[in-house]
Design a protein around this motif. Structure first.
Motif, PDB file in Angstrom:
ATOM      1  N   ALA A  63       0.820  -1.208   0.000  1.00 47.28           N
ATOM      2  CA  ALA A  63       0.000   0.000   0.000  1.00 47.28           C
ATOM      3  C   ALA A  63       0.855   1.259   0.000  1.00 47.28           C
ATOM      4  CB  ALA A  63      -0.932  -0.003   1.217  1.00 47.28           C
ATOM      5  N   SER A  64       2.108   1.139   0.405  1.00 43.69           N
ATOM      6  CA  SER A  64       3.042   2.267   0.421  1.00 43.69           C
ATOM      7  C   SER A  64       4.376   1.791  -0.126  1.00 43.69           C
ATOM      8  CB  SER A  64       3.187   2.807   1.848  1.00 43.69           C
ATOM      9  OG  SER A  64       3.682   1.803   2.716  1.00 43.69           O
ATOM     10  N   PRO A  65       5.270   2.704  -0.497  1.00 41.62           N
ATOM     11  CA  PRO A  65       6.550   2.302  -1.090  1.00 41.62           C
ATOM     12  C   PRO A  65       7.339   1.339  -0.210  1.00 41.62           C
ATOM     13  CG  PRO A  65       6.192   4.648  -1.384  1.00 41.62           C
ATOM     14  CD  PRO A  65       5.108   4.173  -0.473  1.00 41.62           C
ATOM     15  N   VAL A  66       7.992   0.376  -0.854  1.00 45.13           N
ATOM     16  CA  VAL A  66       8.822  -0.606  -0.163  1.00 45.13           C
ATOM     17  C   VAL A  66      10.283  -0.161  -0.255  1.00 45.13           C
ATOM     18  CG1 VAL A  66       9.511  -3.031  -0.034  1.00 45.13           C
ATOM     19  CG2 VAL A  66       7.174  -2.417  -0.744  1.00 45.13           C
ATOM     20  N   HIS A  67      11.000  -0.280   0.860  1.00 47.25           N
ATOM     21  CA  HIS A  67      12.394   0.171   0.923  1.00 47.25           C
ATOM     22  C   HIS A  67      13.285  -0.964   1.400  1.00 47.25           C
ATOM     23  CE1 HIS A  67      11.116   4.364   0.351  1.00 47.25           C
ATOM     24  NE2 HIS A  67      10.125   4.069   1.183  1.00 47.25           N
ATOM     25  N   VAL A  68      14.585  -0.827   1.099  1.00 51.60           N
ATOM     26  CA  VAL A  68      15.559  -1.862   1.430  1.00 51.60           C
ATOM     27  C   VAL A  68      16.788  -1.232   2.083  1.00 51.60           C
ATOM     28  CG1 VAL A  68      17.050  -3.693   0.536  1.00 51.60           C
ATOM     29  CG2 VAL A  68      14.814  -3.303  -0.500  1.00 51.60           C
ATOM     30  N   ARG A  69      17.261  -1.860   3.140  1.00 53.82           N
ATOM     31  CA  ARG A  69      18.526  -1.489   3.781  1.00 53.82           C
ATOM     32  C   ARG A  69      19.505  -2.657   3.619  1.00 53.82           C
ATOM     33  NH1 ARG A  69      19.343  -0.926  10.347  1.00 53.82           N
ATOM     34  NH2 ARG A  69      21.616  -1.293  10.369  1.00 53.82           N
ATOM     35  N   ASP A  70      20.659  -2.379   3.080  1.00 55.80           N
ATOM     36  CA  ASP A  70      21.716  -3.380   2.960  1.00 55.80           C
ATOM     37  C   ASP A  70      22.523  -3.373   4.257  1.00 55.80           C
ATOM     38  OD1 ASP A  70      23.910  -4.973   2.351  1.00 55.80           O
ATOM     39  OD2 ASP A  70      24.129  -4.192   0.321  1.00 55.80           O
ATOM     40  N   LEU A  71      22.563  -4.496   4.960  1.00 53.55           N
ATOM     41  CA  LEU A  71      23.287  -4.563   6.224  1.00 53.55           C
ATOM     42  C   LEU A  71      24.798  -4.547   6.024  1.00 53.55           C
ATOM     43  CD1 LEU A  71      21.167  -7.185   8.199  1.00 53.55           C
ATOM     44  CD2 LEU A  71      20.905  -4.703   8.107  1.00 53.55           C
ATOM     45  N   GLY A  72      25.251  -4.736   4.793  1.00 54.71           N
ATOM     46  CA  GLY A  72      26.677  -4.627   4.499  1.00 54.71           C
ATOM     47  C   GLY A  72      27.523  -5.779   4.989  1.00 54.71           C
ATOM     48  N   ALA A 120      11.389  -3.129   4.146  1.00 55.73           N
ATOM     49  CA  ALA A 120      10.511  -2.459   5.094  1.00 55.73           C
ATOM     50  C   ALA A 120       9.588  -1.446   4.433  1.00 55.73           C
ATOM     51  CB  ALA A 120      11.352  -1.757   6.169  1.00 55.73           C
ATOM     52  N   THR A 121       8.497  -1.142   5.138  1.00 53.36           N
ATOM     53  CA  THR A 121       7.571  -0.067   4.760  1.00 53.36           C
ATOM     54  C   THR A 121       7.324   0.821   5.971  1.00 53.36           C
ATOM     55  OG1 THR A 121       5.669  -1.463   5.311  1.00 53.36           O
ATOM     56  CG2 THR A 121       6.383  -1.443   3.002  1.00 53.36           C
ATOM     57  N   ASP A 122       6.914   2.049   5.709  1.00 54.98           N
ATOM     58  CA  ASP A 122       6.573   2.982   6.778  1.00 54.98           C
ATOM     59  C   ASP A 122       5.180   2.686   7.337  1.00 54.98           C
ATOM     60  OD1 ASP A 122       8.776   4.809   7.052  1.00 54.98           O
ATOM     61  OD2 ASP A 122       8.269   5.622   5.072  1.00 54.98           O
ATOM     62  N   PRO A 123       4.918   3.147   8.567  1.00 57.30           N
ATOM     63  CA  PRO A 123       3.539   3.118   9.058  1.00 57.30           C
ATOM     64  C   PRO A 123       2.661   4.033   8.206  1.00 57.30           C
ATOM     65  CG  PRO A 123       5.107   3.549  10.836  1.00 57.30           C
ATOM     66  CD  PRO A 123       5.853   3.685   9.550  1.00 57.30           C
ATOM     67  N   ARG A 124       1.371   3.784   8.207  1.00 61.19           N
ATOM     68  CA  ARG A 124       0.446   4.614   7.416  1.00 61.19           C
ATOM     69  C   ARG A 124       0.527   6.073   7.880  1.00 61.19           C
ATOM     70  NH1 ARG A 124      -5.781   2.921   6.791  1.00 61.19           N
ATOM     71  NH2 ARG A 124      -4.696   1.198   5.726  1.00 61.19           N
ATOM     72  N   GLY A 125       0.708   6.968   6.914  1.00 58.58           N
ATOM     73  CA  GLY A 125       0.718   8.395   7.197  1.00 58.58           C
ATOM     74  C   GLY A 125       1.934   8.888   7.936  1.00 58.58           C
ATOM     75  N   ALA A 126       2.995   8.076   8.031  1.00 59.69           N
ATOM     76  CA  ALA A 126       4.191   8.489   8.760  1.00 59.69           C
ATOM     77  C   ALA A 126       5.434   8.124   7.962  1.00 59.69           C
ATOM     78  CB  ALA A 126       4.236   7.821  10.134  1.00 59.69           C
ATOM     79  N   SER A 127       6.548   8.737   8.337  1.00 57.97           N
ATOM     80  CA  SER A 127       7.831   8.440   7.697  1.00 57.97           C
ATOM     81  C   SER A 127       8.813   8.037   8.789  1.00 57.97           C
ATOM     82  CB  SER A 127       8.346   9.663   6.934  1.00 57.97           C
ATOM     83  OG  SER A 127       9.573   9.366   6.292  1.00 57.97           O
ATOM     84  N   LEU A 128       8.881   6.743   9.051  1.00 60.92           N
ATOM     85  CA  LEU A 128       9.712   6.217  10.132  1.00 60.92           C
ATOM     86  C   LEU A 128      11.112   5.844   9.655  1.00 60.92           C
ATOM     87  CD1 LEU A 128       9.968   5.073  13.065  1.00 60.92           C
ATOM     88  CD2 LEU A 128       9.105   2.900  12.149  1.00 60.92           C
ATOM     89  N   GLU A 142       1.754  -2.726   5.748  1.00 63.40           N
ATOM     90  CA  GLU A 142       2.163  -1.435   6.305  1.00 63.40           C
ATOM     91  C   GLU A 142       2.947  -1.634   7.596  1.00 63.40           C
ATOM     92  OE1 GLU A 142      -1.322   1.586   4.797  1.00 63.40           O
ATOM     93  OE2 GLU A 142      -1.566   0.599   6.727  1.00 63.40           O
ATOM     94  N   ASP A 143       3.882  -0.723   7.844  1.00 62.94           N
ATOM     95  CA  ASP A 143       4.706  -0.764   9.056  1.00 62.94           C
ATOM     96  C   ASP A 143       5.320  -2.152   9.246  1.00 62.94           C
ATOM     97  OD1 ASP A 143       5.954   0.146  11.319  1.00 62.94           O
ATOM     98  OD2 ASP A 143       4.187  -0.063  12.613  1.00 62.94           O
TER      99      ASP A 143
END
Length: 383
Positions: free
Chosen positions: A235-244, A259-267, A328-329
């Protein structure tokens, strides 16, 4: 433990594991560890409860263990408190720690690290100690239900300390010697000691790795549209963190947070101008997904759906599943186990017992540092 107790100890035959080779499951298997079915057990010490992904471990020929460690008692009790100085000697020198709630203080080879949710440490064959952890004062039932996060938000930082831990093979199958017991630690001397010993067993190029969750290399990037598994619905953009961790592990394991953010927030701390590396997300002879929070759905080769929720873990052979939906979240740990693991051998039971019995005698050099947070350790990681 003073400098005079160090000895130059030689024991032929104990420098490298001499047991059977590690062989991962090459089939199209899918093994699920459901949170509702697991138990938490004080396997090693009373304040730490362990939840082990045993279905995945057994299905993958006991080659790789993922477990959650939950702090459940205050640090000031006589039977809890800081740990002794010890080290782990898994095949390949691989131990991963990902903090998911609370705060910890760790000593790695004489250098102190203060860590909270989202901090990643990759190390093994290094003398270390857990100095401090937070405990929220909740009942065991409530404590185990507290939310976890890979982002250092104030809510999760205030809970009891928890982390996700991973080893190549089960810790009961390799040496875990104590170097200095809790009752023999001189607080004005021992915690400043950096140790060296010969039992490294790590691939060339492997090294200690620490990633701060707010560092530039830890920022979340957009999930790649050209990912090997195809697009992911959300439902919201999906993001990726590379742990390296791929290079520091000696090219044994890759690690990412999806990961995704909570609805209506940018965590999530993000790099909005970049996208994640699709190639890195495709690696793994065997893959492991752990749902740290939220929900996710997968599909197997026939398209059959598999839905997972917070605390669930799935271990699967290469190409056996693909990620299709992220709620979400949601925060998902993805580990890709690489072919190099099968170049490793296990310690034999005799080797394990002999090394555990040696304890502090395996130390061949020790240096005292004047400052706990500065100076160069003498441990294998830096030489």
């Amino acid at each position: 433990m003073g400098m005079q107790s160090m000895v130059d100890f030689k024991w032929p035959g104990l420098a490298r594991p001499d047991g059977e080779r590690i062989i991962m499951n090459s089939g199209a298997f899918v093994a699920v560890d459901r949170y509702r079915d697991i138990s938490y057990d004080p396997i090693y010490r009373p304040q730490a409860l362990y939840h082990r992904a045993l279905e995945g471990l057994r299905a993958n020929n006991d080659a790789f263990l993922l477990q959650e460690v939950a702090t459940n008692l205050p640090i000031y009790r006589d039977d809890t408190g800081p740990t002794d100085f010890h080290l782990h000697l898994p095949p390949g020198g691989f131990q991963l720690v990902l903090v998911t709630s609370g705060l910890f203080t760790f000593d790695y080879d004489g250098k102190v690290h203060y860590v909270g949710p989202g901090a990643v440490m990759l190390q093994s064959a290094i003398v270390h100690r857990q100095l401090f952890y937070t405990w929220a004062g909740l009942s065991t039932e409530e404590n185990l239900k507290t939310p976890q996060s890979v982002v250092p938000d104030p809510l999760c930082m205030g809970y009891s300390g928890k982390f996700i831990e991973a080893f190549i093979t089960d810790p009961t199958t390799f040496p875990n010697p104590t170097v200095v017991g809790s009752d023999h630690i001189k607080e004005d001397e021992t915690p400043r000691t950096a140790w060296k010993h010969p039992l490294h067993n790590r691939p060339a190029g492997a090294s200690f790795w620490f990633q701060d969750p707010l560092a530039l290399d830890a920022l979340f990037r957009a999930y790649p549209a050209d990912a090997a598994d195809g697009p992911v619905r959300a439902a919201s953009p999906v993001h990726v963190r590379d742990l390296g961790i791929e290079a520091p592990s000696g090219n044994l394991v890759t690690g990412h947070i999806i990961a995704t953010d909570p609805r209506g927030a940018s965590l999530l701390p993000k790099n909005a101008s970049a996208k994640a590396d699709a190639e890195g997300l495709a690696k793994g002879e065997v893959v492991i997904y752990r749902i740290i929070r939220g929900t996710a759905a997968f599909a197997d080769g026939s398209g059959k759906p598999l839905e997972l929720a917070t605390g669930d873990t799935v271990t699967a052979g290469k190409g056996a599943i693909r990620l299709t939906d992220v709620g979400e979240d949601t925060q998902i740990l993805r580990l890709g186990l690489l072919k190099g693991i099968e170049d490793l051998r296990m310690w034999t039971p005799t080797q394990r017992d002999e090394i555990d019995a040696l304890a502090g005698q395996i130390i061949t050099r020790a240096d005292l540092r004047s400052d706990r947070v500065a100076g160069k350790p003498v441990g294998y990681l830096y030489e």
